[in-house]
Write a protein that holds these residues in place. Structure first.
Motif, PDB file in Angstrom:
ATOM      1  N   ALA A   1       0.895  -1.530  -0.175  1.00 24.14           N
ATOM      2  CA  ALA A   1      -0.228  -0.106  -0.068  1.00 24.14           C
ATOM      3  C   ALA A   1       0.993   0.905   0.119  1.00 24.14           C
ATOM      4  O   ALA A   1       0.793   1.883  -0.392  1.00 24.14           O
ATOM      5  CB  ALA A   1      -1.014  -0.363   0.740  1.00 24.14           C
ATOM      6  N   VAL A   2       1.476   0.875   0.784  1.00 27.36           N
ATOM      7  CA  VAL A   2       2.618   2.472   0.791  1.00 27.36           C
ATOM      8  C   VAL A   2       3.175   2.728  -0.658  1.00 27.36           C
ATOM      9  O   VAL A   2       3.270   4.075  -1.445  1.00 27.36           O
ATOM     10  CB  VAL A   2       4.013   2.309   1.883  1.00 27.36           C
ATOM     11  N   GLU A   3       3.713   1.211  -1.505  1.00 32.74           N
ATOM     12  CA  GLU A   3       4.612   1.772  -2.284  1.00 32.74           C
ATOM     13  C   GLU A   3       3.526   2.595  -3.471  1.00 32.74           C
ATOM     14  O   GLU A   3       3.471   2.424  -3.675  1.00 32.74           O
ATOM     15  CB  GLU A   3       4.616   0.300  -3.880  1.00 32.74           C
ATOM     16  N   ILE A   4       2.306   1.734  -3.653  1.00 31.95           N
ATOM     17  CA  ILE A   4       1.105   2.969  -4.306  1.00 31.95           C
ATOM     18  C   ILE A   4       0.507   3.954  -4.092  1.00 31.95           C
ATOM     19  O   ILE A   4       0.773   4.969  -4.827  1.00 31.95           O
ATOM     20  CB  ILE A   4      -0.532   1.776  -3.885  1.00 31.95           C
ATOM     21  N   ILE A   5       1.253   4.441  -2.443  1.00 32.58           N
ATOM     22  CA  ILE A   5       0.694   5.886  -2.203  1.00 32.58           C
ATOM     23  C   ILE A   5       1.659   6.317  -3.304  1.00 32.58           C
ATOM     24  O   ILE A   5       1.893   7.486  -3.384  1.00 32.58           O
ATOM     25  CB  ILE A   5       0.778   5.680  -0.915  1.00 32.58           C
ATOM     26  N   GLU A   6       3.165   5.824  -2.620  1.00 28.56           N
ATOM     27  CA  GLU A   6       4.659   6.344  -2.995  1.00 28.56           C
ATOM     28  C   GLU A   6       4.461   7.215  -4.546  1.00 28.56           C
ATOM     29  O   GLU A   6       4.577   8.006  -4.993  1.00 28.56           O
ATOM     30  CB  GLU A   6       6.187   6.115  -2.812  1.00 28.56           C
ATOM     31  N   THR A   7       3.593   5.783  -5.616  1.00 27.42           N
ATOM     32  CA  THR A   7       3.681   6.098  -6.861  1.00 27.42           C
ATOM     33  C   THR A   7       2.485   7.067  -7.001  1.00 27.42           C
ATOM     34  O   THR A   7       2.855   8.177  -8.238  1.00 27.42           O
ATOM     35  CB  THR A   7       3.110   4.878  -7.601  1.00 27.42           C
TER      36      THR A   7
END
Length: 435
Positions: A169-175
């Motif tokens: 989820a963090v990876e998605i948000i940062e993308t």
């Protein structure tokens, strides 16, 4: 040699798919891209490739199979183009970001990343495949953003790092942030609400959040903390279809907690039914209790909307074992979902402004909306219903054609061509640069 023009399907689908034309240099590949959108939008019960082949007029499903399994098109490029169109649709407006996971039961262990694991939407441990998904909410419109597959520790390849669902989820948000998406509130369930990693990233980027937590949340049980349950407040819970129901919300005050407030929402403050009582925490200001219940409800909107998308568009209908191929299927479903979202947004905007949005805006002609099954309500599901009516003659024609090869009927052929030509006057909405 001059390349031939891709075969048309139906205008509302063709116009949307034309925005992706450059991603598919070969004509046949682009045609299969369009055919799959028609099939996913159709109301056939199971979106298997053989069934889709029938409704788009193909002799067999092999071209569609090759498109998903062997064709060299890039799922990354398709996603990037869809997200670019999403930003054009948003025109800089902020939206609410919902992080959710979804799982599907799958037999055996030959499919990549299928394992015995917790399947959230089933509410139990089972053999299946799970992804973490991000959706946006703008008003009453839902639209897809990014998904990432969850790779169980026991199924990942040697040397591949293990990532938890909150890390994905963090990876998605940062993308999304890197791409310039502007979301003003993040909503997620307790898996993320109980994750320090997830919350620290939201605080790092100064993103407001409203997250579910468990009833035995750590802050409630620390011996040095004083926990006070404030009086219940009554509010009207507004659902995605506009209906309302009475709900109750209560602030839970914890000593030494200033920037974060805790709440519980329920249908019955006396009995606190387990399946109808939710605990949440937020960094939003503490005097907006009557609003928080409805804000958190947006998570349920998207959960419901994504479940519709899964059921209606065929998210779990793939018969594939290789994840690169599954990822292609899922990205195609996301693209079909976004087609509906675009059309729903065009309906919303035309309802508000009663003005044409672009040369290809969808202002629904009166005669179309006089169909007895036309849904005059706004929203994603209503829009999908109407799109299905638009593509219906094209699908019926493809299903009846094999009989006409045996029993030729000029009048029937002319009748179908006439109604399909009328359906082709229904224009699709493609967002354009605001500048």
């Amino acid at each position: 040699m001059v390349s031939r023009t891709a075969t048309s399907t139906i205008t509302v689908v063709d116009q949307y798919c034309d925005a992706y034309r450059d991603l598919f240099p070969e004509v046949r590949t682009f045609e299969n891209f369009k055919y799959l959108h028609v099939g996913m939008l159709s109301d056939i019960k199971r979106k298997s490739l053989p069934e889709i082949a029938k409704v788009v007029g193909l002799h067999d499903a092999q071209p569609l199979q090759n498109f998903v399994t062997d064709s060299p098109w890039s799922v990354v490029s398709l996603r990037e183009k869809r997200l670019e169109l999403t930003q054009k649709m948003l025109e800089g407006r902020s939206f609410k970001l919902v992080i959710d996971e979804t799982g599907d039961k799958k037999k055996g262990n030959h499919t990549d990343y299928v394992a015995r694991q917790y399947i959230g939407n089933l509410g139990k441990v089972d053999n299946g495949i799970v992804s973490v998904n991000a959706y946006g909410v703008l008003g009453d419109l839902t639209f897809p953003l990014i998904f990432l597959i969850y790779k169980p520790r026991k199924r990942i390849e040697e040397g591949c790092p293990y990532k938890t669902k909150p890390q994905l989820a963090v990876e998605i948000i940062e993308t999304l942030l890197k791409l310039g998406f502007n979301f003003d509130l993040v909503l997620a369930d307790s898996l993320y609400g109980e994750s320090p990693t997830f919350i620290s990233v939201l605080e790092k980027y100064k993103k407001h959040y409203l997250l579910a937590i468990r009833s035995n949340h750590r802050e409630f049980t620390l011996p040095e903390q004083q926990v006070i349950y404030e009086p219940w407040q009554e509010f009207e819970r507004v659902f995605s279809d506009g209906k309302t129901e009475k709900r109750y919300i209560q602030q839970i005050t914890i000593s030494n907690s200033s920037s974060i407030t805790y709440w519980r929402v329920t249908t019955d403050p006396d009995s606190l039914p387990r399946n109808q009582t939710w605990y949440v925490k937020t960094d939003l200001k503490s005097d907006m209790g009557d609003q928080l219940g409805n804000l958190y409800g947006f998570r349920n909107w998207v959960e419901y909307a994504f479940k519709q998308g899964k059921n209606e568009l065929g998210w779990a209908d793939f018969r594939l074992t290789n994840y690169q191929q599954i990822e292609k299927w899922w990205e195609l479903v996301m693209s079909a979902y976004f087609l509906v979202s675009l059309q729903a947004q065009a309906r919303n905007e035309s309802e508000i402004s009663n003005q044409k949005l672009s040369p290809q805006s969808s202002i629904e002609p009166d005669k179309f909306s006089k169909h007895q099954w036309w849904d005059l309500k706004l929203g994603w599901k209503s829009t999908l219903n109407n799109l299905r009516l638009i593509i219906q003659p094209y699908i019926f024609w493809n299903l009846i054609k094999p009989w006409l090869l045996i029993f030729f009927n000029t009048n029937l052929q002319l009748g179908f061509q006439t109604i399909i030509n009328i359906m082709n006057k229904f224009q699709g909405y493609i967002p354009v640069d605001s500048g």
